[in-house]
Design an enzyme around this catalytic site. Sequence first.
Site, PDB file in Angstrom:
ATOM      1  N   GLY A  15       0.817  -1.217   0.000  1.00  0.00           N
ATOM      2  CA  GLY A  15       0.000   0.000   0.000  1.00  0.00           C
ATOM      3  C   GLY A  15       0.847   1.262   0.000  1.00  0.00           C
ATOM      4  O   GLY A  15       0.508   2.266   0.626  1.00  0.00           O
ATOM      5  N   VAL A  52       8.349   3.580   1.327  1.00  0.00           N
ATOM      6  CA  VAL A  52       9.520   4.417   1.046  1.00  0.00           C
ATOM      7  C   VAL A  52       9.125   5.886   1.206  1.00  0.00           C
ATOM      8  O   VAL A  52       9.790   6.645   1.890  1.00  0.00           O
ATOM      9  CB  VAL A  52      10.087   4.117  -0.364  1.00  0.00           C
ATOM     10  N   LYS A  85       5.767  21.999 -11.094  1.00  0.00           N
ATOM     11  CA  LYS A  85       7.158  21.716 -11.500  1.00  0.00           C
ATOM     12  C   LYS A  85       7.294  21.950 -13.000  1.00  0.00           C
ATOM     13  O   LYS A  85       6.627  21.292 -13.796  1.00  0.00           O
ATOM     14  CB  LYS A  85       7.504  20.255 -11.156  1.00  0.00           C
ATOM     15  N   LEU A 340       8.710  -0.272  -6.970  1.00  0.00           N
ATOM     16  CA  LEU A 340      10.103  -0.599  -6.638  1.00  0.00           C
ATOM     17  C   LEU A 340      10.384  -2.095  -6.744  1.00  0.00           C
ATOM     18  O   LEU A 340      11.531  -2.494  -6.909  1.00  0.00           O
ATOM     19  CB  LEU A 340      10.421  -0.099  -5.224  1.00  0.00           C
ATOM     20  N   THR A 351      11.538   9.523 -12.367  1.00  0.00           N
ATOM     21  CA  THR A 351      10.907   8.588 -13.310  1.00  0.00           C
ATOM     22  C   THR A 351      10.180   7.411 -12.659  1.00  0.00           C
ATOM     23  O   THR A 351       9.491   6.668 -13.359  1.00  0.00           O
ATOM     24  CB  THR A 351      11.974   8.044 -14.280  1.00  0.00           C
ATOM     25  N   ILE A 353       7.615   7.205 -10.499  1.00  0.00           N
ATOM     26  CA  ILE A 353       6.147   7.296 -10.525  1.00  0.00           C
ATOM     27  C   ILE A 353       5.659   7.145 -11.968  1.00  0.00           C
ATOM     28  O   ILE A 353       4.627   6.525 -12.232  1.00  0.00           O
ATOM     29  CB  ILE A 353       5.677   8.593  -9.834  1.00  0.00           C
TER      30      ILE A 353
END
Length: 512
Positions: A15, A52, A85, A340, A351, A353
């Site tokens: 999750g 993370v 961004k 991951l 990169t 996501i």
Amino acid sequence: MSDDQAIRRVVIVGGGTAGWMTAAPLGQLMGRGEHAARCEIVLVESPEIGTVGVGEATLPTIRYYNRTLELDNAEFIRKTQATFKLGIEFKDWGHLGNHFFHGFGEFGPAILNRSSVMHWLRLHHLGGMDSHEEWSTATVMARRNRFVPPEGDLPSAANAYSYAFHFDAGLYAAFLREYAMARGVKREEGTIVDVSVRPGDGFVTAVTLADGRRIEGDLFIDCSGFRALLIEGVCKAGYHDWTHWLPCDSAQAVPCDKVAPLTPYTTSTARSAGWQWRIPLQHRTGNGHVYCSAYTSDQEAGQVLMRNLDGAAQADPRQLRFKTGMRKKAWDRNVVAIGLSSGFLEPLESTSIQLIMDGVGRLIELFPDRRCDVHLAAEYNRRMARQYESIRDFIVLHYKLTKRDDSEFWRYCAAMSIPDDLKHQIEIFRRSGRVAILDPDSFAEPSWVSLFLGLGCWPQRHDPLLAQVDEQALRTHFERLRAAISGTVDDMPDHGAFIEKHLRAAPMEMVK
Ligand SMILES: Cc1cc2nc3c(=O)[nH]c(=O)nc-3n(C[C@H](O)[C@H](O)[C@H](O)COP(=O)(O)OP(=O)(O)OC[C@H]3O[C@@H](n4cnc5c(N)ncnc54)[C@H](O)[C@@H]3O)c2cc1C
């Protein structure tokens, strides 16, 4: 396809950002109505094993993902403490004192079917053109801290840019959890301690939680992070280790108090054994130092990070370890790894996501029945591998083109051998000013040009067909374009003021 082979339950393991970014579109597609009766989606997350949670910078395609989910943009920005961004500012990469910007979008409208920047390169070659960055609207906006979303469809200075977001990854996962659960995704809290496998074909049939609960499924999506619980733990899919090209293996991350102005870009500053990121959010600034443990100690890396914060640290630095590379098979049997668990490329170009979004998109496109046809898996793996390798090469380029020789780390990067595809991409640009795009799902021509020129790799020649455009007319065109971009940007609001006026998040204590 006979319906009795349809998937009846999808189990998402994990999750974190990947788990909820997978659950949300699956819930939107299948969690309601007729489909819901046929296919259940369950997400398992452990209360003991954390996420993370440091993925804070994104690429412009995140907007298409959000749009597909029909998210309310303003609500998303407020709930995730997001800022805009326009690209990444690179400092000290090509050499100490080197400074360039990788902005999102073009360098002006195309001329006679050739991109504007190719014509610019011709003029540069002929003399009198200094910096291509003045024709990147995103870069000019970033340098002046301006932001307003682009408007209109016709190419103009006012819409020749794109943008992404910086956000709090934990809040984004929570936002998507709410979305997915409202669309029928079930959440099970518990730590998986056992995995059942079908004799014969090795398909995963169930996961068992520490309290004895057993969750059966037909398709398992491994979003368990670096643990890779199913794809490696059970399927033993294997890993392509890319440490030779991307030797950084550690990071420390720490948030600090925000400072004015609120910059609409990420900053990446090269350090003697890696690089440091700075990501401005509405409520704080995210910082991290990515480094290679062979060339510096954790203690020294932590000191470098803490010395270079622009506000007071809000916590102690958090240590992370990783190995850059890619799972040999992201889809094996009835297990698909997303996030991951499928691989890791350092966050230099934000990169991860993107790879999650594209992983989910491809899974939906190639969605299997209970047989999980090996050809569907092979096609998925082919496309993921191509994208991973292409992004890898783009990131390796940042290191390989350096002229820094002030530390052992940079001397290693400048001298290391590189993948053949990247060698080809560098050579074709150096010799002819052309950009070879090997994967249309990865970085496009303006990104490669920003990096080549920013790092001091200039072409020796240019496309001979460009000579059909009259030089003086071209110079006049570029002069007018420069003035139009500058004037347009002058009229834009300050980034911080734009957010304050339209999109200010609730103070953190009010955010659930
Ligand atoms: C230093 C660093 C900086 C980064 N910066 C960026 C960035 O700027 N932009 C970007 O796009 N990406 C970035 N990333 C990547 C980004 O953080 C990840 O891609 C993203 O967070 C996805 O992580 P994940 O969900 O795959 O794994 P995780 O966040 O690790 O989540 C794993 C989940 O699996 C669960 N789990 C694990 N084992 C079990 C078990 N036995 N039983 C039950 N549940 C289990 C955990 O509870 C957790 O919910 C960065 C990564 C690092 C390391």
